[in-house]
Design an enzyme around this catalytic site. Sequence first.
Site, PDB file in Angstrom:
ATOM      1  N   HIS A  14     -50.087 -53.386  43.468  1.00 52.85           N
ATOM      2  CA  HIS A  14     -51.519 -53.686  43.500  1.00 52.85           C
ATOM      3  C   HIS A  14     -51.864 -54.849  44.437  1.00 52.85           C
ATOM      4  O   HIS A  14     -52.771 -54.755  45.262  1.00 52.85           O
ATOM      5  CB  HIS A  14     -52.027 -54.025  42.102  1.00 52.85           C
ATOM      6  CG  HIS A  14     -51.668 -52.997  41.066  1.00 52.85           C
ATOM      7  ND1 HIS A  14     -51.665 -51.652  41.328  1.00 52.85           N
ATOM      8  CD2 HIS A  14     -51.302 -53.116  39.758  1.00 52.85           C
ATOM      9  CE1 HIS A  14     -51.316 -50.981  40.228  1.00 52.85           C
ATOM     10  NE2 HIS A  14     -51.085 -51.850  39.265  1.00 52.85           N
ATOM     11  N   ASP A  57     -51.497 -45.659  43.127  1.00 48.28           N
ATOM     12  CA  ASP A  57     -51.684 -47.081  42.846  1.00 48.28           C
ATOM     13  C   ASP A  57     -53.143 -47.175  42.423  1.00 48.28           C
ATOM     14  O   ASP A  57     -54.040 -47.084  43.266  1.00 48.28           O
ATOM     15  CB  ASP A  57     -51.428 -47.930  44.086  1.00 48.28           C
ATOM     16  CG  ASP A  57     -51.593 -49.412  43.781  1.00 48.28           C
ATOM     17  OD1 ASP A  57     -52.506 -49.769  43.006  1.00 48.28           O
ATOM     18  OD2 ASP A  57     -50.815 -50.219  44.299  1.00 48.28           O
ATOM     19  N   HIS A  58     -53.383 -47.307  41.125  1.00 50.70           N
ATOM     20  CA  HIS A  58     -54.760 -47.099  40.655  1.00 50.70           C
ATOM     21  C   HIS A  58     -55.736 -48.153  41.194  1.00 50.70           C
ATOM     22  O   HIS A  58     -56.935 -47.930  41.206  1.00 50.70           O
ATOM     23  CB  HIS A  58     -54.821 -46.987  39.125  1.00 50.70           C
ATOM     24  CG  HIS A  58     -54.743 -48.293  38.401  1.00 50.70           C
ATOM     25  ND1 HIS A  58     -53.561 -48.940  38.171  1.00 50.70           N
ATOM     26  CD2 HIS A  58     -55.707 -49.078  37.852  1.00 50.70           C
ATOM     27  CE1 HIS A  58     -53.790 -50.062  37.510  1.00 50.70           C
ATOM     28  NE2 HIS A  58     -55.087 -50.177  37.299  1.00 50.70           N
TER      29      HIS A  58
HETATM   30  C1  BG6 Z   1     -50.636 -51.738  35.687  1.00 44.98           C
HETATM   31  C2  BG6 Z   1     -49.592 -52.668  35.173  1.00 44.98           C
HETATM   32  O1  BG6 Z   1     -50.209 -51.118  36.872  1.00 44.98           O
HETATM   33  O2  BG6 Z   1     -51.818 -52.476  35.952  1.00 44.98           O
HETATM   34  C3  BG6 Z   1     -50.067 -53.369  33.924  1.00 44.98           C
HETATM   35  O3  BG6 Z   1     -48.414 -51.941  34.899  1.00 44.98           O
HETATM   36  C4  BG6 Z   1     -51.381 -54.049  34.189  1.00 44.98           C
HETATM   37  O4  BG6 Z   1     -49.114 -54.294  33.449  1.00 44.98           O
HETATM   38  C5  BG6 Z   1     -52.371 -53.089  34.823  1.00 44.98           C
HETATM   39  O5  BG6 Z   1     -51.888 -54.513  32.948  1.00 44.98           O
HETATM   40  C6  BG6 Z   1     -53.629 -53.809  35.244  1.00 44.98           C
HETATM   41  O6  BG6 Z   1     -54.585 -52.878  35.621  1.00 44.98           O
HETATM   42  P1  BG6 Z   1     -56.137 -53.237  35.554  1.00 44.98           P
HETATM   43  O7  BG6 Z   1     -56.809 -52.043  36.136  1.00 44.98           O
HETATM   44  O8  BG6 Z   1     -56.462 -53.489  34.117  1.00 44.98           O
HETATM   45  O9  BG6 Z   1     -56.294 -54.477  36.372  1.00 44.98           O
END
Ligand code: BG6
Length: 494
Positions: A243, A180-181
């Site tokens: 997230h 989960d980045h």
């Molecule tokens: C991803 C989603 O996990 O996270 C995307 O699949 C989303 O739809 C993205 O745009 C958002 O990541 P960040 O790091 O730009 O907030």
Amino acid sequence: SKPEPAIFFILGGSGDLTYRKLIPALYNLFLDDWMPEQFHIIGIGRTAYSNEKYKAHLLEGIHKFSRRKNHIEHWNEFSEHIEYLKMDVEDDQAYQSISKIVQDKEKLFGAHPNVIFYLAVAPQLVPDIAKHLGQLNICADQKCCRIVVEKPFGHDLQSAHELNQLLQSMFDESQIYRIDHYLGKETVQNILAFRFANALFEPIWNRNYIDHIQITAAESVGLEGRNSYYEKAGALRDMVQNHILQLLCMIAMEAPVSFDANEIRNKKVDVLNAIRKIRKEEVQDYAVRGQYGPGWMKGQKVVGYRQEKGVNPESPVETFAAVKFYVDNWRWQGVPFYVRTGKYLHEKTTIIVLQFRPAPHYAFPPEAAETWRPNRLTISIQPNMDIRIRFQAKRPGQKMTLSPVDMVFNYEEAYEDHSPEAYETLLLDIMEGDATLFMRADQVEAAWRVITPILEAWQNRPPVDFPNYAPGTWGPEDAEALIARDGHNWITLP
Ligand code: BG6
């Protein structure tokens, strides 16, 4: 110290994630001297590439997407460690070449390397690839072989459970890294430091002092070409299940005893398990969905979601979701957690707001009352990276008038060091075998359990008012009503 020697197999090596995120992250780790002395990266994909073409393609990704676009002076040195393998992941025989590469590299390194399989592929390919990899001898080595799985992790509770069972029948849980980045973001990791390395905040971090909490993860982008994926996902699956619930866990969890991976994850699972199950018939009181129509975004015309390529013209898929959660435990009883996320919203901003209760007694002259505001703590995750505490101050002058002011800690001003990107942190953790920032099986399932009633209610009751928000706004009016009913409003930074 640097990680042990490592071999990275990136399945989906010719795909978008590799190009935009993984290779830029690995290259940045290389620039910062975090890569092992001995390492090798094998991009695996179906597209035909010569090694040279592949490297040129990856370099283009660095130019476009790396936080250090222009630092290519060490690219040649780095790219000597890269090769491309054209392979059909559905072909049983093809997996033998993986074993062969590992043997060759092991000889070359003169050391037993960590072998990392990064599955940057479409979700439907994951089970099959995992089965194939699981049969390789190298994967029996629980200490050195790791498998990395990207989100979406399943499509609902049932499919997530099945995927967990499959992975766990092939690998030990300690070998599985579910990404989960958001957990790799500096500002997200800092929530733990802020809460548990300071004595100042924890005593007031509870229902006695906090009125309510808000989490906004707004995006100003649309589908970014992922139309067919999104049409099967929607905002609740795409952002809330993972997230946003992870952010909620970081804010709501109890203090860990240590930084041990399982200890931290246990504390988070406790939060997920404490989230009140929304009853089916109550879903409309707790959750709001939205879908954007056609309109304008920063001066550019955009089509409505239902007019996007590959999208059903009557699609019921939500591009916006807002939910009110309660965490039924001793600390949080009665404190609402309002969360919202959406595509094509007014601006890109991820913030967490803790709104405190008002001071118990108002002792000031009546004219000061107008500006009387409760304290507020705002943690900005992105693109601003700061923490601000709002408190009352006396306005200079002969009268006792009050005005709210902010005390701000800003990352970029406070530290000269740059913040690594989430994927840099996570890839390094994988090489080091540290699973703290990754999702454990039970955590993923607990998160699915939280949103299941909403998913089901929405599926059973097609939306009647879609599209219900215009690009560039903050989403549908119902989302304002959700929070206004409780006497609050959504907070955005000025
Ligand atoms: C991803 C989603 O996990 O996270 C995307 O699949 C989303 O739809 C993205 O745009 C958002 O990541 P960040 O790091 O730009 O907030």
